[in-house]
Design a protein around this motif. Structure first.
Motif, short mmCIF file in Angstrom:
data_model
loop_
_atom_site.label_atom_id
_atom_site.label_comp_id
_atom_site.label_asym_id
_atom_site.label_seq_id
_atom_site.Cartn_x
_atom_site.Cartn_y
_atom_site.Cartn_z
N GLY A 73 0.82 -1.21 0.00
CA GLY A 73 0.00 0.00 0.00
C GLY A 73 0.85 1.26 0.00
N ASP A 74 0.60 2.16 0.94
CA ASP A 74 1.27 3.47 0.97
C ASP A 74 2.63 3.40 1.69
N HIS A 75 3.09 2.20 2.00
CA HIS A 75 4.40 2.07 2.65
C HIS A 75 5.46 2.65 1.71
N PRO A 76 6.37 3.46 2.21
CA PRO A 76 7.36 4.11 1.34
C PRO A 76 8.48 3.19 0.86
N ALA A 77 8.43 1.90 1.18
CA ALA A 77 9.49 0.98 0.76
C ALA A 77 8.91 -0.31 0.20
N ARG A 78 9.74 -1.00 -0.56
CA ARG A 78 9.39 -2.32 -1.08
C ARG A 78 10.60 -3.24 -0.99
N PRO A 79 10.38 -4.52 -0.71
CA PRO A 79 11.51 -5.46 -0.66
C PRO A 79 12.02 -5.78 -2.06
N VAL A 80 13.33 -5.79 -2.25
CA VAL A 80 13.88 -6.12 -3.57
C VAL A 80 14.76 -7.38 -3.53
N LEU A 81 15.14 -7.80 -2.30
CA LEU A 81 16.04 -8.96 -2.22
C LEU A 81 16.00 -9.53 -0.81
N VAL A 82 15.99 -10.86 -0.74
CA VAL A 82 16.25 -11.55 0.54
C VAL A 82 17.50 -12.38 0.33
N LEU A 83 18.51 -12.13 1.13
CA LEU A 83 19.83 -12.71 0.94
C LEU A 83 20.23 -13.48 2.20
N SER A 84 20.68 -14.72 2.01
CA SER A 84 21.06 -15.54 3.16
C SER A 84 22.50 -16.02 3.00
N ASN A 85 23.14 -16.29 4.12
CA ASN A 85 24.49 -16.87 4.11
C ASN A 85 24.45 -18.39 4.10
N THR A 86 23.23 -18.95 4.07
CA THR A 86 23.11 -20.40 4.02
C THR A 86 21.87 -20.80 3.24
N ALA A 87 22.02 -21.80 2.37
CA ALA A 87 20.89 -22.28 1.55
C ALA A 87 19.84 -22.97 2.41
N GLU A 88 20.23 -23.32 3.65
CA GLU A 88 19.29 -24.03 4.52
C GLU A 88 18.31 -23.09 5.22
N ALA A 89 18.48 -21.78 5.02
CA ALA A 89 17.61 -20.82 5.73
C ALA A 89 16.15 -21.02 5.31
N GLY A 90 15.30 -21.32 6.29
CA GLY A 90 13.88 -21.53 5.99
C GLY A 90 13.21 -20.28 5.43
N GLY A 91 13.77 -19.13 5.74
CA GLY A 91 13.17 -17.88 5.26
C GLY A 91 13.23 -17.72 3.75
N LEU A 92 14.15 -18.42 3.09
CA LEU A 92 14.28 -18.28 1.63
C LEU A 92 13.01 -18.72 0.92
N GLU A 93 12.45 -19.83 1.35
CA GLU A 93 11.22 -20.32 0.73
C GLU A 93 10.06 -19.36 0.99
N LYS A 94 10.03 -18.80 2.21
CA LYS A 94 8.96 -17.84 2.54
C LYS A 94 9.08 -16.60 1.65
N ALA A 95 10.31 -16.18 1.37
CA ALA A 95 10.50 -15.01 0.49
C ALA A 95 10.08 -15.35 -0.93
N ARG A 96 10.49 -16.54 -1.41
CA ARG A 96 10.12 -16.94 -2.78
C ARG A 96 8.61 -17.04 -2.91
N ALA A 97 7.96 -17.54 -1.86
CA ALA A 97 6.49 -17.68 -1.91
C ALA A 97 5.82 -16.30 -2.01
N ARG A 98 6.57 -15.27 -1.60
CA ARG A 98 6.05 -13.89 -1.67
C ARG A 98 6.53 -13.16 -2.92
#
Ligand code: GRF
Length: 197
Positions: free
Chosen positions: A25-50
């Protein structure tokens, strides 16, 4: 002008999800990248799903050569052209060179009421000290570990019988409220301090 935000993670990415899900919405920012130091980070899939671009720069091949690891981080970050970088459970200590490169653009959330309990095991320390309360802090990242200007804090009670895990869960819920609020303010150009009631 919409601020471009890169988020660095190492684990489940619950803070990353809170930040991303607020940037609408009116948020002044948008995410452009989620970067991890390990491929095992569960957050990577959550970012891809978004629908967010993800990248992994595994720190292990670089061994003790932090500068070489960070050079690779910078290659990936430079390509994303972030205006802001949010460390969100990123578990690698960054060198002064990297921090200087991104000085003023990098935020972190730390699970203590800074300046108390910099570093690790914050909840166990607060319990052992007999503190009545704990919490989390969003701060600007400087060369001093967990030492930059605090932009906001949220507090929780420490309850009788609390274990570090119970306290961590109580604090984490507040991290998910505090970090998005602070990012929204910083992206709008407001670096005044906001402490949650
Ligand atoms: C949280 O405990 C946060 O306080 C610390 O690292 C953890 C991140 O968890 N910086 P998540 O990966 O955001 O779920």
């Amino acid at each position: 002008m919409t601020q471009r935000v890169a988020i660095l993670i190492s684990g489940g990415g619950s803070n990353m999800v809170s930040l991303v899900d607020d940037m609408t919405g009116d948020h002044p920012a948008r995410p452009v990248l989620v970067l991890s130091n390990t491929a095992e980070a569960g957050g990577l899939e959550k970012a891809r799903a978004r629908g967010i671009m993800t990248a992994v720069v595994d720190h292990r091949p670089f061994g003790a050569n932090r500068a070489a690891f960070e050079d690779k981080l910078n290659d990936v970050l430079d390509a994303a052209r972030p205006d802001l970088i949010c460390l969100a459970g990123f578990m690698r200590v960054l060198t002064e060179g990297f921090v200087t490169r991104w000085q003023g653009k990098m935020l972190n959330i730390h699970p203590s009421l800074l300046p108390k309990y910099k570093g690790l095991n914050t909840h166990a320390c607060a319990i052992a000290a007999g503190d009545a309360e704990a919490g989390c802090s969003v701060h600007e990242v400087t060369a001093e570990l967990d030492g930059g200007q605090v932009l906001g804090q949220a507090r929780v009670p420490i309850l009788p019988g609390d274990t570090p895990k119970k306290l961590a869960d109580r604090v984490l819920a507040q991290e998910h409220v505090l970090y998005p609020k602070i990012l929204r303010r910083v992206a709008a150009g407001d670096r005044s301090r906001l402490d949650l009631p």
